[in-house]
Design an enzyme around this catalytic site. Structure first.
Site, PDB file in Angstrom:
ATOM      1  N   ASP A 252       0.857  -1.178   0.000  1.00  0.00           N
ATOM      2  CA  ASP A 252       0.000   0.000   0.000  1.00  0.00           C
ATOM      3  C   ASP A 252       0.902   1.240   0.000  1.00  0.00           C
ATOM      4  O   ASP A 252       1.811   1.322  -0.825  1.00  0.00           O
ATOM      5  CB  ASP A 252      -0.965  -0.064   1.189  1.00  0.00           C
ATOM      6  CG  ASP A 252      -1.952   1.090   1.230  1.00  0.00           C
ATOM      7  OD1 ASP A 252      -2.920   1.064   0.452  1.00  0.00           O
ATOM      8  OD2 ASP A 252      -1.747   2.023   2.041  1.00  0.00           O
TER       9      ASP A 252
ATOM     10  N   HIS B 244      -7.021  -6.143  -1.834  1.00  0.00           N
ATOM     11  CA  HIS B 244      -5.931  -5.202  -1.589  1.00  0.00           C
ATOM     12  C   HIS B 244      -4.924  -5.674  -0.551  1.00  0.00           C
ATOM     13  O   HIS B 244      -3.738  -5.347  -0.639  1.00  0.00           O
ATOM     14  CB  HIS B 244      -6.530  -3.869  -1.132  1.00  0.00           C
ATOM     15  CG  HIS B 244      -5.521  -2.802  -0.871  1.00  0.00           C
ATOM     16  ND1 HIS B 244      -4.754  -2.237  -1.866  1.00  0.00           N
ATOM     17  CD2 HIS B 244      -5.134  -2.184   0.282  1.00  0.00           C
ATOM     18  CE1 HIS B 244      -3.950  -1.319  -1.354  1.00  0.00           C
ATOM     19  NE2 HIS B 244      -4.157  -1.275  -0.044  1.00  0.00           N
TER      20      HIS B 244
END
Length: 335
Positions: A111, A309
């Site tokens: 991320d 994610h």
């Protein structure tokens, strides 16, 4: 009869430390011996996001170190917004390597940790000899000022990065119910709990609304136990979210600071792992296609089918295998 809540995933033989860096102190968790592998988390996470990677990397013969990025956990949290610019994070990473008595390291990020890792390798190739990127592909600095670009996204709705820009605004949404907000945010980006395709995107805020208005409710993602959520929530209930949100508030400063590296490739050996259902990989598909130019040292690139994610938590065993194979392939590489 109610079942006892499971304990958070343990990290056997892990050592917690606070080390001094030029910008303050960084909390880290380390396990194993051998070449140093620095693990950098994203938003809104902590060192704990790497709990399933630390033992695997250590067992493969490496010194695995997961840190709390500045502003998170037990690391220093400067008050000034501009203290969270990219160059400060790069300096923290370099400072951690020195504080651990090493000269070089392999850096891996997820991320926001992915661009932090990428820029660490770009700005300090003398320190970071290889770079692994999870979820967010490398995209060199370029294009228009970021906030100008974000303002044009979404039409009548506001892109979440723009929503995060004003200090205090997102905090006012999150901090009255940190645990509930985190649960919804994690679920909204996880493969098994994300909203079905075609529903309103949780990355956009309708006028007068909040980001959480579109978060899914109900069961937690399969990778996240109630006890794991307690760990994350406990940290942010103590520290607040401002440190993490300040990373978003420096995108324009980063664009200015990194002007000398406009379009620059990262030449060290690299790895990319993303989730096929992650907006980061679909929105940035052109960045992935550009890897032959932007990451000429790319060893391998992987899009995990059916994964969202939070790749190293959603698919821990698969990611561990890919990471360890890549790390072992670097054994003969001299930075």
């Amino acid at each position: 009869m109610p079942q006892p809540t499971p304990s958070p995933a343990p990290v056997p033989d892990a050592r917690h430390r606070l080390v001094g860096v030029p910008g303050g102190r960084i909390h880290l968790v380390e396990q194993g011996t051998g070449p140093l592998v620095l693990l950098v988390h994203g938003f809104p996470e902590s060192w704990y996001s790497w709990r399933r990677q630390l033992p695997a990397i250590a067992a493969a013969g490496f010194r695995a170190v997961a840190l709390d990025v500045r502003g998170y956990g037990r690391s220093s949290a400067p008050h000034a917004v501009d203290a969270y610019r990219m160059t400060a994070h790069v300096a923290d990473n370099s400072g951690v390597v020195r504080a651990l008595g090493e000269e070089t390291a392999i850096v891996v990020g997820h991320d926001w940790g992915s661009p932090i890792a990428a820029n660490s390798a770009l700005l300090r190739p003398d320190v970071f000899t290889a770079v692994g990127l999870l979820s967010v592909p490398y995209a060199p600095r370029g294009g228009p000022r970021p906030t100008d670009a974000f303002a044009r996204i979404g039409g009548d709705e506001e892109f979440y990065v723009g929503y995060f820009q004003t200090p205090g605004r997102a905090e006012a949404e999150i901090e009255p119910d940190v645990r509930g907000w985190l649960a919804g945010f994690y679920a909204g980006l996880s493969a098994d709990t994300m909203p079905p395709g075609g529903e309103d995107s949780l990355f956009f805020v309708p006028e007068g609304g909040m980001l959480r208005d579109r978060f899914p409710t109900g069961a937690l993602p399969s990778w996240l136990s109630e006890a794991d959520l307690d760990v994350y929530a406990g940290e942010f209930e103590r520290t607040g979210l401002t440190g993490g949100l300040n990373r978003y508030r420096n995108v324009d400063r980063d664009w200015e600071d990194l002007a000398a590296w406009d379009g620059a490739p990262i030449t060290q050996p690299s790895l990319f792992i993303g989730g096929a259902l992650d907006a980061s990989t679909t929105w940035m598909s052109d960045a992935i296609k550009a890897f032959p130019t932007t990451l000429p040292g790319l060893v391998s690139s992987h899009l995990l089918d059916g994964c969202g994610h939070w790749v190293q938590q959603e698919r821990a065993d698969e990611v561990n295998g890919l990471l360890v194979d890549w790390l072992r392939s670097l054994a003969g590489y001299e930075g």
